[in-house]
Scaffold this active site. Sequence first.
Site, PDB file in Angstrom:
ATOM      1  N   LYS A  16       0.840  -1.205   0.000  1.00  0.00           N
ATOM      2  CA  LYS A  16       0.000   0.000   0.000  1.00  0.00           C
ATOM      3  C   LYS A  16       0.874   1.254   0.000  1.00  0.00           C
ATOM      4  CE  LYS A  16      -0.435  -0.008   5.032  1.00  0.00           C
ATOM      5  NZ  LYS A  16      -1.188  -0.657   6.129  1.00  0.00           N
TER       6      LYS A  16
ATOM      7  N   ARG B 124     -11.433   0.601  14.650  1.00  0.00           N
ATOM      8  CA  ARG B 124     -11.436   1.478  13.472  1.00  0.00           C
ATOM      9  C   ARG B 124     -12.476   0.953  12.506  1.00  0.00           C
ATOM     10  NH1 ARG B 124      -5.250   1.937  11.453  1.00  0.00           N
ATOM     11  NH2 ARG B 124      -6.010   0.008  10.540  1.00  0.00           N
TER      12      ARG B 124
ATOM     13  N   TYR C 143      16.183  31.008   8.863  1.00  0.00           N
ATOM     14  CA  TYR C 143      15.084  31.809   9.421  1.00  0.00           C
ATOM     15  C   TYR C 143      15.109  31.821  10.945  1.00  0.00           C
ATOM     16  CZ  TYR C 143      13.003  31.677   4.775  1.00  0.00           C
ATOM     17  OH  TYR C 143      12.771  31.806   3.437  1.00  0.00           O
TER      18      TYR C 143
ATOM     19  N   MET D 255      12.124  25.498   2.842  1.00  0.00           N
ATOM     20  CA  MET D 255      11.257  24.782   1.911  1.00  0.00           C
ATOM     21  C   MET D 255      12.052  23.790   1.043  1.00  0.00           C
ATOM     22  SD  MET D 255       8.443  26.377  -0.686  1.00  0.00           S
ATOM     23  CE  MET D 255       7.485  27.181   0.575  1.00  0.00           C
TER      24      MET D 255
HETATM   25  C1  PLP Z   1      -0.465  -1.822   6.694  1.00  0.00           C
HETATM   26  C2  PLP Z   1      -1.141  -3.046   7.106  1.00  0.00           C
HETATM   27  C3  PLP Z   1      -0.408  -4.215   7.395  1.00  0.00           C
HETATM   28  C4  PLP Z   1       1.097  -4.249   7.428  1.00  0.00           C
HETATM   29  O1  PLP Z   1       1.552  -3.830   8.691  1.00  0.00           O
HETATM   30  P1  PLP Z   1       3.116  -3.754   9.021  1.00  0.00           P
HETATM   31  O2  PLP Z   1       3.153  -3.292  10.428  1.00  0.00           O
HETATM   32  O3  PLP Z   1       3.686  -2.736   8.085  1.00  0.00           O
HETATM   33  O4  PLP Z   1       3.665  -5.100   8.798  1.00  0.00           O
HETATM   34  C5  PLP Z   1      -1.112  -5.367   7.680  1.00  0.00           C
HETATM   35  N1  PLP Z   1      -2.464  -5.367   7.698  1.00  0.00           N
HETATM   36  C6  PLP Z   1      -3.192  -4.268   7.468  1.00  0.00           C
HETATM   37  C7  PLP Z   1      -4.673  -4.339   7.530  1.00  0.00           C
HETATM   38  C8  PLP Z   1      -2.558  -3.067   7.178  1.00  0.00           C
HETATM   39  O5  PLP Z   1      -3.285  -1.978   6.945  1.00  0.00           O
END
Ligand code: PLP
Length: 374
Positions: A35, A131, A263, A311
């Site tokens: 992801k 969640r 800055y 920046m």
């Molecule tokens: C991101 C995610 C993972 C992976 O978790 P890690 O801690 O990066 O191994 C597994 N399951 C779900 C549902 C996630 O959203």
Amino acid sequence: MIEYSKVEVQVDLGAVRHNYREMTKAGTRLIAVVKSDAYGHGAREVAEALEEEGADSFAVGYVHEGHMLRESGCRGRIISLLGPADNDDVSCLSQGNIIPFVGHFDTLHMLAGQSTRPLDIALKFDTGMSRLGFKRADLGNLLDFLHAHPQLRPVMVSSHLASSDEPDQDSLTHSQLAVFNEVVDTVRQAGFSVEANLSNSAAILGHQHCRCDSQRVGITLYGGNPFAGTSRAELGANIRPTMAVTAPVLHVHTLEKGQGISYGHTYVADHPITVAVVGAGYADCYSRGLSNAGFMNAAGVRVPIVGRICMQMACVDVSALAGQGVDLHVGDCVHLLGGEGPGRVDIHELASWWGTITYEVLCLLGMNRRVFAQ
Ligand SMILES: *Cc1c(COP(=O)(O)O)cnc(C)c1O
């Protein structure tokens, strides 16, 4: 992807492959989580490399990420962890042959209304994260609904652990596992043959009892040890760094005693120092929170950030290089992350100076232009 920056992200796909092989030692089928563009490493490139290592399952966030991954040639099973969020997502599912996480009745209704063709789905349960996901109390209604809508085919039951990387919160993990096991049993008793998965990286390394049929591996593929800084740090000892980040030196000059820099003059030299101005700033996702707090690696030497990060620039005190007989020139690259020598910047250190976790650092720095090494 940031187009304007001079920051370069070097992704070591060989190290990603190594980390994948390490995690296969857990002995279950792995679902490689790619992801958010593989935590900033490039989902397409990572998935391609992992397919060569034998990976057959990939998890993305949104359905359209999965669609892009499929279009790029990924042949494996693709799971969207956030399921369909709207009608566009629904139509993408069967096109891309993507299995969505479904955790709410409104999503189920949306899918049942749209699809007459069979659609594989993963049932997502909330066992303690609070969640997304069905609750244990939803099981009766859920199973009734599924029996009444045979075109929706549950092939997977999943839940996500809230504290598997916190050794002092094992009891929460145990309670999530107990609820999960109960849910999986009930779904199976209702006649559905499902693959169960609960573990993330930390659980794969530290909670073997959560193993189930498959496990979802993310951060360890990308060089993060979920137990860094805890009593279980040793469990991630074989995980290799996968990302290095460089930026060019734009200018080198002396800061005289009493002179302030950047800055707000938040840093004032109390003796003359040599400063390098580096072409990386908060617009390149190099956090302003690192002002006067972080370090870079210049020619193997650890050099502190002085003054506020701007920046597209940051300043470092490179006086220590003179003592090492190293001359830093305009155009030389310094490492914001990684690099060689005693000055090597480790992802866990960078995250702690940054005041965040490895995941965020990788996702953000990974927005810059990438080059890949096999
Ligand atoms: C991101 C995610 C993972 C992976 O978790 P890690 O801690 O990066 O191994 C597994 N399951 C779900 C549902 C996630 O959203």
